[in-house]
Every structure is written in C-alpha cells, then in structure tokens.
Design a protein around this motif. Structure first.
Motif, PDB file in Angstrom:
ATOM      1  N   LEU A  24      -3.655  -2.388   0.373  1.00 10.42           N
ATOM      2  CA  LEU A  24      -2.814  -3.441   0.945  1.00 10.42           C
ATOM      3  C   LEU A  24      -3.655  -4.546   1.592  1.00 10.42           C
ATOM      4  CD1 LEU A  24       0.025  -1.258   2.497  1.00 10.42           C
ATOM      5  CD2 LEU A  24       0.129  -2.616   0.383  1.00 10.42           C
ATOM      6  N   GLU A  25      -4.743  -4.162   2.250  1.00 15.36           N
ATOM      7  CA  GLU A  25      -5.634  -5.163   2.849  1.00 15.36           C
ATOM      8  C   GLU A  25      -6.240  -6.050   1.774  1.00 15.36           C
ATOM      9  OE1 GLU A  25      -8.413  -2.766   5.040  1.00 15.36           O
ATOM     10  OE2 GLU A  25      -6.905  -2.228   6.558  1.00 15.36           O
ATOM     11  N   LEU A  31      -3.871 -12.607  -1.635  1.00 14.24           N
ATOM     12  CA  LEU A  31      -2.731 -13.486  -1.415  1.00 14.24           C
ATOM     13  C   LEU A  31      -3.112 -14.656  -0.505  1.00 14.24           C
ATOM     14  CD1 LEU A  31       0.249 -14.057  -1.940  1.00 14.24           C
ATOM     15  CD2 LEU A  31       0.801 -12.585  -0.010  1.00 14.24           C
ATOM     16  N   ASN A  32      -3.866 -14.388   0.553  1.00 12.57           N
ATOM     17  CA  ASN A  32      -4.308 -15.456   1.453  1.00 12.57           C
ATOM     18  C   ASN A  32      -5.164 -16.491   0.713  1.00 12.57           C
ATOM     19  OD1 ASN A  32      -2.983 -14.258   3.600  1.00 12.57           O
ATOM     20  ND2 ASN A  32      -4.818 -13.326   4.450  1.00 12.57           N
ATOM     21  N   PRO A  46      -2.436  -5.807  -8.549  1.00 13.37           N
ATOM     22  CA  PRO A  46      -1.712  -4.791  -9.323  1.00 13.37           C
ATOM     23  C   PRO A  46      -0.407  -5.360  -9.894  1.00 13.37           C
ATOM     24  CG  PRO A  46      -1.586  -4.317  -6.971  1.00 13.37           C
ATOM     25  CD  PRO A  46      -2.516  -5.476  -7.129  1.00 13.37           C
ATOM     26  N   LYS A  47      -0.184  -5.111 -11.179  1.00  9.03           N
ATOM     27  CA  LYS A  47       0.980  -5.670 -11.867  1.00  9.03           C
ATOM     28  C   LYS A  47       2.269  -4.903 -11.597  1.00  9.03           C
ATOM     29  CE  LYS A  47      -1.843  -7.364 -15.657  1.00  9.03           C
ATOM     30  NZ  LYS A  47      -3.156  -6.845 -15.436  1.00  9.03           N
ATOM     31  N   SER A  48       2.126  -3.647 -11.186  1.00  9.50           N
ATOM     32  CA  SER A  48       3.300  -2.815 -10.956  1.00  9.50           C
ATOM     33  C   SER A  48       2.948  -1.743  -9.937  1.00  9.50           C
ATOM     34  CB  SER A  48       3.741  -2.152 -12.262  1.00  9.50           C
ATOM     35  OG  SER A  48       2.751  -1.226 -12.684  1.00  9.50           O
ATOM     36  N   LEU A  49       3.956  -1.012  -9.511  1.00 13.07           N
ATOM     37  CA  LEU A  49       3.730   0.077  -8.569  1.00 13.07           C
ATOM     38  C   LEU A  49       2.875   1.172  -9.205  1.00 13.07           C
ATOM     39  CD1 LEU A  49       4.415   0.739  -5.687  1.00 13.07           C
ATOM     40  CD2 LEU A  49       6.467   1.894  -6.462  1.00 13.07           C
ATOM     41  N   LEU A  87       4.323  -7.904   0.034  1.00 11.81           N
ATOM     42  CA  LEU A  87       3.223  -8.665  -0.569  1.00 11.81           C
ATOM     43  C   LEU A  87       3.570  -9.092  -2.000  1.00 11.81           C
ATOM     44  CD1 LEU A  87       0.205  -6.571   0.729  1.00 11.81           C
ATOM     45  CD2 LEU A  87       0.714  -8.953   1.306  1.00 11.81           C
ATOM     46  N   GLN A  88       4.202  -8.199  -2.754  1.00 14.64           N
ATOM     47  CA  GLN A  88       4.597  -8.551  -4.120  1.00 14.64           C
ATOM     48  C   GLN A  88       5.608  -9.703  -4.107  1.00 14.64           C
ATOM     49  OE1 GLN A  88       3.111  -7.949  -6.701  1.00 14.64           O
ATOM     50  NE2 GLN A  88       2.642  -5.819  -7.064  1.00 14.64           N
ATOM     51  N   ALA A  89       6.542  -9.670  -3.168  1.00 16.11           N
ATOM     52  CA  ALA A  89       7.536 -10.748  -3.062  1.00 16.11           C
ATOM     53  C   ALA A  89       6.855 -12.071  -2.731  1.00 16.11           C
ATOM     54  CB  ALA A  89       8.575 -10.391  -1.998  1.00 16.11           C
ATOM     55  N   LYS A  90       5.906 -12.042  -1.814  1.00 16.99           N
ATOM     56  CA  LYS A  90       5.183 -13.272  -1.453  1.00 16.99           C
ATOM     57  C   LYS A  90       4.349 -13.792  -2.619  1.00 16.99           C
ATOM     58  CE  LYS A  90       4.840 -12.372   3.502  1.00 16.99           C
ATOM     59  NZ  LYS A  90       3.919 -12.025   4.609  1.00 16.99           N
ATOM     60  N   ALA A  91       3.839 -12.886  -3.447  1.00 17.53           N
ATOM     61  CA  ALA A  91       2.995 -13.284  -4.573  1.00 17.53           C
ATOM     62  C   ALA A  91       3.813 -13.853  -5.736  1.00 17.53           C
ATOM     63  CB  ALA A  91       2.182 -12.094  -5.059  1.00 17.53           C
TER      64      ALA A  91
END
Length: 148
Positions: A24-25, A31-32, A46-49, A87-91
């Motif tokens: 996650l970090e 993302l930053n 990562p493209k998926s869970l 994070l996925q939503a923000k990306a």
C-alpha cells in the motif's frame, strides 16, 4: 506468502500485515508521483486484487500470499483492504484515457502527423482534379477518380 509460509499465528499475521502495508505504501508513492506529474507513467501498479495478492518484490520486503481471504473486505485485514480500494479509486482518473505511457503518446502523435499529411494530400488531389476539369472536362481519368 513465501516468507510466512511456514509461520503460524501472530508471526504469520504480522508478516502478512507488514507486506500488505508495504504494498500500500508503494501504491501511495506511485499515486503521489502521478498526481504530481499529472499523468500515469510506467511504474508498477497492480491491475487487480489478484495481481496485488500475487505481487512479490523480496528486495522491498513485499511478498505475495496464496489465500484470497487475506484480501476479503470483511476479514482480519479489512482496514488495509479498504485502503487498497481507496487507492484504486483515486488511480482511476489516471486510467489509460487520462494518463498515457510514453509509447502511447508517441503513437498518438504519429497518428496525428499522418492524419495531417493525409488531409494535405487529399486537398492536393482535389486541386489537381479541379485543374484537370478546367483543362479537359471530358478527360476519361475524371470518371476513374472517385471523389466526395
């Protein structure tokens, strides 16, 4: 998880949690950087869970795990899973439509240049056809050149 495969109890839980947090970090750093540059680049995301679960980078202390229950929304790591989805939503705003790789940008630019060249050639053909009509309106080549 390779590192925690033979661990049990609290040791395994902490190893999985540590790897989960490092993943996650990493995602937050990526993302930053996308937010700062305004576009997506070629950094790992990562493209998926499932891809997230399988992701391993031992040099960074990141290990995969085999159990899909680790990434269950209502499980032992639910706060980490919620962070992953956040994070996925923000990306999403940096999906392929908004953010493009350097290769995609290069190809789009090539397409634009070729489209401009095509338009110039079409106008040249129209001008030549008009000149031919003025010189010889009954020229048989006029019937063979289809034109809009």
């Amino acid at each position: 998880m390779t590192r925690a495969k033979h661990l049990h109890g609290a040791g395994k839980t902490e190893a999985v949690r540590g790897s989960f947090e490092k993943k996650l970090e990493h995602m937050q750093r990526v993302l930053n950087s996308w937010v700062k540059s305004g576009e997506r680049d070629d950094q790992f995301w990562p493209k998926s869970l499932t891809h997230f679960r399988e992701w391993e980078s031992p040099s960074d202390g990141i290990y995969g795990w085999t159990s899909p229950s680790v990434t269950n929304r209502k499980g032992r790591y639910e706060e980490l899973v919620a962070r992953y989805w956040n994070l996925q939503a923000k990306a999403m705003r940096f999906a392929s439509i908004g953010g493009r790789s350097a290769e995609t940008k290069r190809l789009k630019n090539s397409i634009r240049v070729l489209a401009e060249q095509n338009a110039v050639l079409n106008w040249s053909i129209m001008e030549l056809r008009d000149a031919l009509v003025r010189v010889d309106p009954k020229n048989p080549a006029l019937s063979k050149v289809k034109f809009p």
